[in-house]
Design a protein around this motif. Sequence first.
Motif, PDB file in Angstrom:
ATOM      1  N   GLY A 230      32.578 -13.619  -0.735  1.00  0.00           N
ATOM      2  CA  GLY A 230      32.833 -13.900  -2.199  1.00  0.00           C
ATOM      3  C   GLY A 230      34.320 -13.524  -2.578  1.00  0.00           C
ATOM      4  O   GLY A 230      34.620 -13.065  -3.844  1.00  0.00           O
ATOM      5  N   CYS A 231      35.159 -13.780  -1.563  1.00  0.00           N
ATOM      6  CA  CYS A 231      36.580 -13.653  -2.061  1.00  0.00           C
ATOM      7  C   CYS A 231      36.848 -15.021  -3.113  1.00  0.00           C
ATOM      8  O   CYS A 231      36.251 -15.808  -3.053  1.00  0.00           O
ATOM      9  CB  CYS A 231      37.385 -14.147  -0.824  1.00  0.00           C
ATOM     10  SG  CYS A 231      38.362 -12.799  -0.178  1.00  0.00           S
ATOM     11  N   VAL A 232      37.744 -14.732  -4.016  1.00  0.00           N
ATOM     12  CA  VAL A 232      38.276 -15.385  -5.133  1.00  0.00           C
ATOM     13  C   VAL A 232      39.788 -15.686  -5.065  1.00  0.00           C
ATOM     14  O   VAL A 232      40.453 -14.808  -4.342  1.00  0.00           O
ATOM     15  CB  VAL A 232      37.632 -15.095  -6.355  1.00  0.00           C
ATOM     16  CG1 VAL A 232      36.240 -15.320  -6.424  1.00  0.00           C
ATOM     17  CG2 VAL A 232      38.337 -13.608  -6.702  1.00  0.00           C
TER      18      VAL A 232
ATOM     19  N   LEU B 103      44.522 -17.081 -10.713  1.00  0.00           N
ATOM     20  CA  LEU B 103      46.157 -17.248 -11.094  1.00  0.00           C
ATOM     21  C   LEU B 103      46.560 -16.311 -11.987  1.00  0.00           C
ATOM     22  O   LEU B 103      45.741 -15.641 -12.728  1.00  0.00           O
ATOM     23  CB  LEU B 103      46.147 -18.664 -12.118  1.00  0.00           C
ATOM     24  CG  LEU B 103      47.482 -19.137 -12.585  1.00  0.00           C
ATOM     25  CD1 LEU B 103      48.303 -19.702 -11.688  1.00  0.00           C
ATOM     26  CD2 LEU B 103      47.222 -20.067 -13.872  1.00  0.00           C
TER      27      LEU B 103
ATOM     28  N   ARG C 291      49.399 -14.363 -16.373  1.00  0.00           N
ATOM     29  CA  ARG C 291      48.453 -15.247 -16.773  1.00  0.00           C
ATOM     30  C   ARG C 291      47.052 -14.539 -16.449  1.00  0.00           C
ATOM     31  O   ARG C 291      46.921 -13.925 -15.195  1.00  0.00           O
ATOM     32  CB  ARG C 291      48.101 -16.443 -16.266  1.00  0.00           C
ATOM     33  CG  ARG C 291      49.477 -17.381 -16.242  1.00  0.00           C
ATOM     34  CD  ARG C 291      50.040 -17.575 -17.736  1.00  0.00           C
ATOM     35  NE  ARG C 291      48.905 -18.150 -18.754  1.00  0.00           N
ATOM     36  CZ  ARG C 291      49.019 -17.763 -20.038  1.00  0.00           C
ATOM     37  NH1 ARG C 291      49.774 -17.020 -20.716  1.00  0.00           N
ATOM     38  NH2 ARG C 291      47.966 -18.105 -20.775  1.00  0.00           N
ATOM     39  N   MET C 292      46.151 -14.395 -17.107  1.00  0.00           N
ATOM     40  CA  MET C 292      44.920 -13.778 -16.785  1.00  0.00           C
ATOM     41  C   MET C 292      43.627 -14.476 -17.543  1.00  0.00           C
ATOM     42  O   MET C 292      43.810 -14.861 -18.516  1.00  0.00           O
ATOM     43  CB  MET C 292      45.032 -12.000 -17.105  1.00  0.00           C
ATOM     44  CG  MET C 292      44.801 -11.824 -18.584  1.00  0.00           C
ATOM     45  SD  MET C 292      45.145  -9.978 -18.689  1.00  0.00           S
ATOM     46  CE  MET C 292      43.333  -9.601 -18.437  1.00  0.00           C
ATOM     47  N   LYS C 293      42.544 -14.207 -16.886  1.00  0.00           N
ATOM     48  CA  LYS C 293      41.380 -14.766 -17.542  1.00  0.00           C
ATOM     49  C   LYS C 293      40.694 -13.778 -18.018  1.00  0.00           C
ATOM     50  O   LYS C 293      40.523 -12.560 -17.526  1.00  0.00           O
ATOM     51  CB  LYS C 293      40.245 -15.408 -16.232  1.00  0.00           C
ATOM     52  CG  LYS C 293      39.117 -15.902 -16.645  1.00  0.00           C
ATOM     53  CD  LYS C 293      38.269 -16.293 -15.441  1.00  0.00           C
ATOM     54  CE  LYS C 293      36.711 -16.615 -15.801  1.00  0.00           C
ATOM     55  NZ  LYS C 293      35.963 -16.565 -14.873  1.00  0.00           N
ATOM     56  N   ILE C 294      40.201 -13.884 -19.484  1.00  0.00           N
ATOM     57  CA  ILE C 294      39.838 -12.793 -20.139  1.00  0.00           C
ATOM     58  C   ILE C 294      38.126 -13.331 -20.686  1.00  0.00           C
ATOM     59  O   ILE C 294      38.120 -13.840 -21.530  1.00  0.00           O
ATOM     60  CB  ILE C 294      40.650 -12.659 -21.487  1.00  0.00           C
ATOM     61  CG1 ILE C 294      42.018 -11.992 -21.363  1.00  0.00           C
ATOM     62  CG2 ILE C 294      39.766 -11.345 -22.245  1.00  0.00           C
ATOM     63  CD1 ILE C 294      42.882 -12.428 -22.271  1.00  0.00           C
ATOM     64  N   SER C 295      37.477 -12.973 -19.433  1.00  0.00           N
ATOM     65  CA  SER C 295      36.252 -13.575 -19.647  1.00  0.00           C
ATOM     66  C   SER C 295      35.376 -12.650 -20.510  1.00  0.00           C
ATOM     67  O   SER C 295      35.541 -11.565 -20.548  1.00  0.00           O
ATOM     68  CB  SER C 295      35.576 -13.449 -18.368  1.00  0.00           C
ATOM     69  OG  SER C 295      34.076 -14.020 -18.176  1.00  0.00           O
ATOM     70  N   GLU C 296      34.083 -13.217 -21.086  1.00  0.00           N
ATOM     71  CA  GLU C 296      33.227 -12.285 -21.814  1.00  0.00           C
ATOM     72  C   GLU C 296      32.419 -11.400 -20.709  1.00  0.00           C
ATOM     73  O   GLU C 296      32.034 -10.239 -21.299  1.00  0.00           O
ATOM     74  CB  GLU C 296      32.276 -13.309 -22.312  1.00  0.00           C
ATOM     75  CG  GLU C 296      33.040 -13.819 -23.668  1.00  0.00           C
ATOM     76  CD  GLU C 296      31.960 -14.896 -24.458  1.00  0.00           C
ATOM     77  OE1 GLU C 296      31.293 -15.352 -23.756  1.00  0.00           O
ATOM     78  OE2 GLU C 296      32.133 -14.980 -25.692  1.00  0.00           O
TER      79      GLU C 296
ATOM     80  N   LYS D  62      34.410 -10.582 -14.352  1.00  0.00           N
ATOM     81  CA  LYS D  62      35.139 -11.816 -13.978  1.00  0.00           C
ATOM     82  C   LYS D  62      36.261 -12.129 -14.648  1.00  0.00           C
ATOM     83  O   LYS D  62      37.141 -12.895 -14.303  1.00  0.00           O
ATOM     84  CB  LYS D  62      34.276 -13.016 -14.425  1.00  0.00           C
ATOM     85  CG  LYS D  62      33.209 -13.394 -13.587  1.00  0.00           C
ATOM     86  CD  LYS D  62      32.476 -14.675 -13.775  1.00  0.00           C
ATOM     87  CE  LYS D  62      31.501 -15.090 -12.622  1.00  0.00           C
ATOM     88  NZ  LYS D  62      31.240 -16.646 -12.728  1.00  0.00           N
TER      89      LYS D  62
END
Lengths: 608, 608
Positions: free
Chosen positions: A453-455, A458, A466-471, A475
Motif C-alpha cells: 500500500g505504498c502511495v 504531490l 501542496r496537500m490533500k485535505i481529505s475528509e 488520507k
Amino acid sequence: MAKQAVQHPVIFTGRTVPHHSRCWTRVDVCGTASPRDPSSIRNEDPVLSLSPGNMAAPSTDTCGLMERSVRERVPPLLTDLYQFTMAYAYWRAGRHQEPAVFEMFFRDNPFGGGFSLFAGLNDCLLFLRSFRLTDQDVQFLRSVLPPNTDPAFFDFLRGLDCSAVMIRSLPEGSVVFARVPLMEVEGPLAVVQLLETSLLCLVNYASLVCSNAARFRLAAGHQRRLLEMGLRRAQGPDGGLTASRYTHIGGFDLTSNVQAGFLFGIPVAGTIAHSYVTSFNSLEEVWPQTLVTANGDPNPVDIISLTKGWLRRVCELMGAEPGKIHEGELAAFLSYAVAYPQNFLPVIDSYSVGCSGLLNFCAVALALCELGYKPVGVRLDSGDLCRQSIEVRRVFRLCGEQFSVSTFNSLIIVGTNNISEESMAELNKKENEINVIGVGTHLVTCTKQPSLGCVYKLVEVRGRPRMKISEDPQKSTVAGRKAIYRLLDADGHCFLDLLCLMVEPPPEAGCTLTCYPLGGDNSSVSVTPAQVTCLRKEVFLKGQVTEPLCSAAETRAKVQSSLQTLHPRHKRLQEPDSYTVALSVKLRNLVTELQKGSNSDSNFLLAN
Amino acid sequence: MAKQAVQHPVIFTGRTVPHHSRCWTRVDVCGTASPRDPSSIRNEDPVLSLSPGNMAAPSTDTCGLMERSVRERVPPLLTDLYQFTMAYAYWRAGRHQEPAVFEMFFRDNPFGGGFSLFAGLNDCLLFLRSFRLTDQDVQFLRSVLPPNTDPAFFDFLRGLDCSAVMIRSLPEGSVVFARVPLMEVEGPLAVVQLLETSLLCLVNYASLVCSNAARFRLAAGHQRRLLEMGLRRAQGPDGGLTASRYTHIGGFDLTSNVQAGFLFGIPVAGTIAHSYVTSFNSLEEVWPQTLVTANGDPNPVDIISLTKGWLRRVCELMGAEPGKIHEGELAAFLSYAVAYPQNFLPVIDSYSVGCSGLLNFCAVALALCELGYKPVGVRLDSGDLCRQSIEVRRVFRLCGEQFSVSTFNSLIIVGTNNISEESMAELNKKENEINVIGVGTHLVTCTKQPSLGCVYKLVEVRGRPRMKISEDPQKSTVAGRKAIYRLLDADGHCFLDLLCLMVEPPPEAGCTLTCYPLGGDNSSVSVTPAQVTCLRKEVFLKGQVTEPLCSAAETRAKVQSSLQTLHPRHKRLQEPDSYTVALSVKLRNLVTELQKGSNSDSNFLLAN
C-alpha cells in the motif's frame, strides 16, 4: 552433538555459486563480465559455510543487463491510463514543465508489525535511467486517448526522458516506518506524474516480501538456515524471481530457484521430491548397483547387498519390522546415493518416517559411510516437524554410537511443511532438532498481507507546498519538501524519525527539540537525541544514478545492520510498541496554515 | 433515469482499443500483424458499448511474440534445483526415457468457494513449445550441481526439448473443482519432471486471479461495469500485467493498465487522480481560458466566466455556501474539461464531495453542456460510496430538471475505494447509484487467499500406476492415467465430475452408474446423467500445440458459458454446496489394491 551441525551450515546439494552476468530475460552475454570459471569455485566438501562474501558483486555489465531487464519488464506503458490523460491536461495548460515534488510512503507498517524494510530502489533507478516512449508506444496512445488530443502532445511524449528528474531516497535495505517519505521525486510536473505507477509497482512488492522475510528471520532466530522455495506458488514467474531476490536480502540464506542463483548469486539448494521416491518400485530399478569407494579404490562394491546388510542391523537396533519397509523407497534412496554419494539428503516421509523412511535413510547412509562418503541429512515434509526431528536425531545418535560412525553426529535435518510466520515462531519455541527450514507460499505471497500500500503524493508545485485535505484524515498528506532525520538514543537505538522542512537546520545531537508526533493527540513532545542521521540522499540526477548500485549481498548486510539499530520493543512480531514519526514545529505550522487556508472563505466567485 | 446510464456502459476515457501485435517485452514488430489504423476505430461518442467482439483475436504473429515473451519470462532455469538433481539421478540410472505421467490439480477450491477457473494453459503450451536449455544454462548448472556429476549429463540436458511430451488438458477458462486433474503431462520421466515448477508457476496465479475476478463479478451482478486498477499494488510488474489479463478473462470489463490494453486488447480507462486536483491553486492556472463549442463555431467562449455563472446558479439551487468551494479544485476540473471536453469525469472527493467537488463538477459540466459537449460523470474514491452516490444522483437529477439538461440524466458514477469481495457484495445489496466499480489491491493480490496451491503429482511410470500413500490422507494421490467426465442433469447443470481409468468406456447419458465420491465416507453413490462431457483433450503433441490458441476474448466468453452450467448452489460465494468429484469403481479398486499392496509384507530383505 546436533549443535555442531547447526554451527556448520550446509547447502544440501551443495554449492555456493558465482553471480553470473546474465539478463533475466536470457539475452546472450556479449559484455566483459563472463562467468567465473566454474571449476575455480568447486568445493569437494558438501559442508560449505555460507557468507555473503561468497557472492560476487554485480559487475558494471550485470547492471547493464539488469537495466535491460527492468526496461523489458516495466515498459513506459505499464502504467495507469490516467497518468497520460493528466499529462495531456498539464501539457495543454502549459503546466507540464512546472517543477513538482512527489513523495512515496506507506500508511501502515505491514503484517501488524512495528517496521518495514525499504527495497526496490535499484530497479527504480534503472527504470528511470532508461525511461523513454517508443514510436510504437506513442502510436498506441494515439489510439486510446480521445480523438481531439492535440497531435503535438505525442511529439512531446516521444521526446520525454528523466534527464530533469531528481530523486532523494533512503538507502535500499533500510528499516523504515509508516508515514516516513521513502523517496522524493522532483522534476517537471508531467514527467514525475507519469512515473507514479511504475515506481510504486517496483517498490511495493519488493519492500513487502523483503519485510516478510525479515520477520520470518526474526521468528526463526539466527541459528537456523532458511531456504526460500516459493517459486511454484508465487504470483507469476516474475513474482517468483522477485521473491527469491528480496527474501534473500531480507535474511534468507538459500533459494530453490536456479534462475535466482544464476542472476543474483544466491546459493541454491534442493535434492529430491516425493515423485522421485514414488517413481521407484523395486531394487531392480537401481542402476548402477555398485559404487566405488570415496578414496578411489578401483573395485566397485555391491551397494545393494551392503545396504541390505545395514538395513537388517538398523532394524535390529531399532526393533523395527522389516515387513513395513518400502522397497521402492529404498531403491529411490539408493539410486540417488549412487548418483550423488556426497550429497545424500532424501525426503523421508513418502510413506512413513518411522516405519520406513528413516530406516532406509540410515541403511543407505551407513553404507555410504562405510565406503568413505559423508551423507548430508534428511528432509521432513509433513506432520509434526518438531516431534519427528527429535526422534530422527535420537536415531542418528543411536546409530552413530552403536556403529561408531561419527558422520551421523553432524547429519542435518531439513523441515518443509507449509511454514507460516506463526508456525516458524512456534517451532522456534519448541524443542526440536531442525537445522534448515524451507518456506514457500506464506513467504513469497505474503499471505498475512499480500500488498504494502505504498502511495505517491504531490507535496509541492512551483515551490508552493501542496496537500490533500481529505475528509478521511488518514488520507490527508503532509505538504512540502522535507528533510528526514532519524534520532538515536545513547544505546544506538533509533527512537524517532523527524520530518522537517527542507530549509530547516538539522537537529543536533545532545540538543533538546520539540516536535509533534503523527497520529497523536496534537500535543508536542521534547526529545534529546544522542545521535542524528540524515535519512535520505540524492541518488538520481540529470538522468544518471549518482550512487553506486548495491549488490544483493551488500543490501542484505545493510538490512541486518539497520535492524540492529531497532529496539527489540519495535522489532517484536506481535503487538510491537509503535515507533514515533513526528513533524518539526515549522513543518507542523505549515500544515496547520494550509488546513486553515483551506477552511477560510474563498471569494473567487465574486471576482471576474 | 439512472438505470439508463447503467444500460449504456461507458469507458470514461473512452475508447475500445485494437489488440496490437507486440511482445510483452517490447521487441519491434517485424511481422505481418501491424496494428489497425487507429483512425478506423475512432469513435466520437464517449459512450461506447463494450462487447468482446470489439477486441481483435490475436494473430499468428501475436502468438509468436507471446511465445517469445513466455520464453523470456520463464527460462528453463526458472525452476527448483531439485528438478535437475532428480533428472540427473534418473539419467544415471538409465530411467530418464521411461514413459511417465504427471497430473496437475489443486486440493481445495480457493476463497472458501465451490469452484475455481482454470487459466494459464496457453502460456504453458508456449513454454513447452520453446523449452530448451542454452549453453549458458548448462554451463551454470555445471557450476551448481555436485562436481562428480557425469559430464555426459550436460550433453543430455543441452539436447532436451518437449518433442516427446503430450499434454491432455481441460480448456482454458473452464470451471474446475478441487481434486480434478486439470492437466495430464506425459513424456520421458526426466523431461516431465523438469517441467513441474514452471507449469505450476504459470497455472497457479493465472487460475487464482481469474477465479477471484469471477467471484467479484458474481458479487457485483451483471449490470455494473468492473474496472481492474491494481497494477501499483500487484506482486511485481509481471504480476500486475498477468492480473490485468486474467481478471478481464474472469469477468472484468476494463483495466487502467495501458500495457494490458496494448497487448491483449482490453479496453483501458482512467481520467485524473487527486494529485491533479491538488496541483491547482487558483483559476489563473487554467489555460486556455476559452473553449470553442462542440459544433465548431469559431468564436471561443470564456469558459471561466461561463462556469462561474453556472456555479452561482448551482450553489443557489443547492443552498450551498460558495465560501466552502475550493478554487483550486474548480481550476483543475476546468483545466481538464478544456483539454478533454468530451471526456470529463473528475474525481470529486479531494476536499469535500458535498461542499465543493460535486458543485464544481456540476458547474463545469453545465458549462460544457451549454457549449454542446457531453460530460461523462464523476468518480468517488473515499467514504460511504453508496450513500454518496445516491446524493450525487439526486443532485444530477435536480440540475438536469432545473436547468433542462438531459445529459445530466445519463452521467455515470464511478466508485473506487479499496473494494473487497465483501464490500462489493455489500454494495450490491444496498441501494446505490454506482455504474462502474474500480477494484485494485484485493482483486490482483487475492488478499483472501493469495495462492492456489496447485500440485503436480506422478501417477504412472512405464505403464504402472504410482501413488503417494502419505500418513496425511489429504496428501495422498490417486494413481493411474485417467479420463475425466462431467455429468450434467436435465437442466444442463453439472453435478459430478467422474475420474475413470483411461481404458474404461465413457459413462453414457441416461445410464445409471455407481461411483465413489472423494472425501466421502467410502460409500458409493448411484447417479444418472442427462448429459456427459469428456473434459480433457489433447492440446500438445510432438512439440506442437494441437488446438488453436484462444484469444483473451474467446476465453472470457468460455468462462461465462462455463459458469452458466454451474448450479447457483455451487456458485454461492459464502458456504456453497460442495461439488462432487468421484472415482469410478475400477479406479477406486486400483487405488485400494495399491494401498493394500503398500501395507502387505515386503520380503526383499530376505532376497539377495
